[in-house]
Design a protein around this motif. Structure first.
Motif, PDB file in Angstrom:
ATOM      1  N   ASN A  36      -8.582  22.333   3.882  1.00 59.08           N
ATOM      2  CA  ASN A  36      -7.884  22.574   2.623  1.00 59.08           C
ATOM      3  C   ASN A  36      -7.805  24.090   2.405  1.00 59.08           C
ATOM      4  OD1 ASN A  36      -7.520  19.839   1.841  1.00 59.08           O
ATOM      5  ND2 ASN A  36      -9.696  19.761   1.308  1.00 59.08           N
ATOM      6  N   PRO A  37      -6.753  24.562   1.723  1.00 58.72           N
ATOM      7  CA  PRO A  37      -6.684  26.008   1.448  1.00 58.72           C
ATOM      8  C   PRO A  37      -7.838  26.435   0.543  1.00 58.72           C
ATOM      9  CG  PRO A  37      -4.633  24.892   0.831  1.00 58.72           C
ATOM     10  CD  PRO A  37      -5.612  23.826   1.176  1.00 58.72           C
ATOM     11  N   VAL A  38      -8.422  27.597   0.743  1.00 61.31           N
ATOM     12  CA  VAL A  38      -9.477  28.073  -0.158  1.00 61.31           C
ATOM     13  C   VAL A  38      -8.828  28.459  -1.491  1.00 61.31           C
ATOM     14  CG1 VAL A  38     -11.009  28.861   1.675  1.00 61.31           C
ATOM     15  CG2 VAL A  38      -9.388  30.467   0.671  1.00 61.31           C
ATOM     16  N   ASP A  39      -9.615  28.373  -2.596  1.00 64.87           N
ATOM     17  CA  ASP A  39      -9.037  28.618  -3.928  1.00 64.87           C
ATOM     18  C   ASP A  39      -9.425  29.999  -4.453  1.00 64.87           C
ATOM     19  OD1 ASP A  39     -11.689  28.294  -4.433  1.00 64.87           O
ATOM     20  OD2 ASP A  39     -11.483  26.635  -5.856  1.00 64.87           O
ATOM     21  N   HIS A  40      -9.591  30.952  -3.549  1.00 64.05           N
ATOM     22  CA  HIS A  40      -9.960  32.311  -3.949  1.00 64.05           C
ATOM     23  C   HIS A  40      -9.460  33.258  -2.854  1.00 64.05           C
ATOM     24  CE1 HIS A  40     -13.065  32.113  -0.858  1.00 64.05           C
ATOM     25  NE2 HIS A  40     -13.353  30.915  -1.310  1.00 64.05           N
ATOM     26  N   PRO A 175      -9.337  19.876  11.939  1.00 70.83           N
ATOM     27  CA  PRO A 175      -8.009  19.442  11.494  1.00 70.83           C
ATOM     28  C   PRO A 175      -8.091  18.120  10.732  1.00 70.83           C
ATOM     29  CG  PRO A 175      -8.046  19.893  13.872  1.00 70.83           C
ATOM     30  CD  PRO A 175      -9.463  19.918  13.397  1.00 70.83           C
ATOM     31  N   LYS A 176      -7.179  17.937   9.778  1.00 71.50           N
ATOM     32  CA  LYS A 176      -7.167  16.725   8.939  1.00 71.50           C
ATOM     33  C   LYS A 176      -7.231  15.450   9.778  1.00 71.50           C
ATOM     34  CE  LYS A 176      -6.533  18.185   4.607  1.00 71.50           C
ATOM     35  NZ  LYS A 176      -7.620  17.980   3.654  1.00 71.50           N
ATOM     36  N   GLU A 177      -6.478  15.440  10.881  1.00 70.89           N
ATOM     37  CA  GLU A 177      -6.384  14.201  11.674  1.00 70.89           C
ATOM     38  C   GLU A 177      -7.695  13.878  12.397  1.00 70.89           C
ATOM     39  OE1 GLU A 177      -4.520  16.908  12.010  1.00 70.89           O
ATOM     40  OE2 GLU A 177      -4.260  17.486  14.113  1.00 70.89           O
ATOM     41  N   ASP A 178      -8.614  14.848  12.445  1.00 73.05           N
ATOM     42  CA  ASP A 178      -9.904  14.620  13.117  1.00 73.05           C
ATOM     43  C   ASP A 178     -11.020  14.300  12.128  1.00 73.05           C
ATOM     44  OD1 ASP A 178      -8.501  15.241  15.349  1.00 73.05           O
ATOM     45  OD2 ASP A 178      -9.826  16.863  16.026  1.00 73.05           O
ATOM     46  N   LEU A 179     -10.710  14.254  10.834  1.00 75.00           N
ATOM     47  CA  LEU A 179     -11.762  14.023   9.830  1.00 75.00           C
ATOM     48  C   LEU A 179     -12.159  12.552   9.832  1.00 75.00           C
ATOM     49  CD1 LEU A 179     -10.380  16.205   6.907  1.00 75.00           C
ATOM     50  CD2 LEU A 179     -12.386  16.684   8.335  1.00 75.00           C
ATOM     51  N   VAL A 180     -13.449  12.306  10.078  1.00 74.63           N
ATOM     52  CA  VAL A 180     -13.979  10.939  10.053  1.00 74.63           C
ATOM     53  C   VAL A 180     -15.292  10.970   9.281  1.00 74.63           C
ATOM     54  CG1 VAL A 180     -12.927  10.159  12.210  1.00 74.63           C
ATOM     55  CG2 VAL A 180     -15.148  11.325  12.273  1.00 74.63           C
ATOM     56  N   GLU A 181     -15.755   9.811   8.867  1.00 70.42           N
ATOM     57  CA  GLU A 181     -17.046   9.710   8.185  1.00 70.42           C
ATOM     58  C   GLU A 181     -18.141  10.310   9.061  1.00 70.42           C
ATOM     59  OE1 GLU A 181     -18.348   8.319   5.193  1.00 70.42           O
ATOM     60  OE2 GLU A 181     -16.232   8.575   4.645  1.00 70.42           O
ATOM     61  N   GLY A 182     -19.110  10.959   8.426  1.00 71.07           N
ATOM     62  CA  GLY A 182     -20.294  11.388   9.166  1.00 71.07           C
ATOM     63  C   GLY A 182     -20.227  12.803   9.718  1.00 71.07           C
ATOM     64  N   ILE A 188     -21.406  23.368  13.390  1.00 71.45           N
ATOM     65  CA  ILE A 188     -20.603  24.184  14.303  1.00 71.45           C
ATOM     66  C   ILE A 188     -19.982  23.229  15.322  1.00 71.45           C
ATOM     67  CG2 ILE A 188     -20.778  25.906  16.152  1.00 71.45           C
ATOM     68  CD1 ILE A 188     -22.978  27.271  14.445  1.00 71.45           C
ATOM     69  N   TYR A 189     -18.701  22.905  15.132  1.00 72.28           N
ATOM     70  CA  TYR A 189     -18.005  22.014  16.060  1.00 72.28           C
ATOM     71  C   TYR A 189     -17.214  22.868  17.042  1.00 72.28           C
ATOM     72  CZ  TYR A 189     -19.363  18.216  12.942  1.00 72.28           C
ATOM     73  OH  TYR A 189     -20.089  17.331  12.191  1.00 72.28           O
TER      74      TYR A 189
END
Ligand SMILES: *[C@@H]1O[C@H](CO)[C@@H](O)[C@H](O)[C@H]1NC(C)=O
Length: 218
Positions: A36-40, A175-182, A188-189
């Motif tokens: 997500n874009p940072v808000d600052h 990336p969004k498409e790689d986001l999974v539970e856990g 550090i990925y």
């Protein structure tokens, strides 16, 4: 006349080569760890030639987090849970890396891992910071000997806030498409690191000084 010309030519050569060798690379952390874009205003890191090592300049917003236990100028093992900006320099072929964690209050944490296992932490560096209102800047010098040989990947992170308000940010996020539970927001990925070579700063003919710290590990 001829002497003047030769001098000018020499100055010209020095300036040219100097420009090649003193390239600064600048990065801005624009996203949270989960894209997500940072808000600052982003935390910014710049790398350049510090002669005996890599100079890292950090600047950005100061979130007025808690002061870590250690005094400014000293390493702090607990630093990761405070307000920090960090860089990780990786040799992805050997899973060797150097992690540099920097705090606006002036503490640091240097971690070397060889084949994924801790090799050294609490190594000293020169690091000074200045806090000015809602912003801070810092300047660190990381000795070349701390870097694993053949660094080929890099990522930067920044974290601030506590408990439910803690925010983890990454230069190269998951990336969004790689986001999974856990997944861990502060992990550090390495698969998301992007290509990086110290020669991009130091010049193609630069040879990284040999390091006793990495002897037999790389
Ligand atoms: C998190 O932020 C909210 C809104 O600013 C605040 O009310 C809350 O106390 C914060 N929680 C912590 C643990 O600081």
């Amino acid at each position: 006349m001829a002497v003047t010309f030769q001098l000018l030519a020499l100055v010209h050569i020095l300036l040219c080569c100097g420009a090649l060798h003193f390239r600064k690379m600048e990065f801005a952390i624009q996203h949270t760890w989960d894209s997500n874009p940072v808000d600052h205003e982003p935390i910014r890191l710049a790398y350049s030639d510090g002669r005996s090592g890599l100079k890292i300049e950090v600047s950005g917003p100061f979130f007025k987090g808690f002061h870590p236990p250690a005094e400014p100028g000293l390493p702090d093992l607990s630093l990761r849970i405070y307000e920090v900006a960090s860089s990780v320099f990786l040799d992805s072929t050997k899973n060797n890396y150097l992690e540099v964690v920097l705090c606006p209050y002036g503490q640091h944490l240097i971690v070397l891992k060889a084949a994924g296992y801790p090799l050294y932490q609490l190594l000293p560096i020169e690091f000074t910071t200045t806090i000015t209102g809602d912003t801070w800047q810092g300047q660190a010098l990381i000795p070349w000997t701390y870097f694993p040989p053949n660094v080929n990947k890099m990522n930067c992170y920044a974290s601030h806030g506590i408990r439910e308000n803690r925010t983890h940010e990454a230069l190269y996020p998951v990336p969004k498409e790689d986001l999974v539970e856990g997944l861990y927001p502060d992990a550090i990925y390495q698969e998301y690191f992007q290509n990086f070579r110290l020669q991009s700063i130091m010049g193609e003919d630069w040879v990284q000084p040999e390091s006793d710290l990495w002897r037999g590990k790389a």
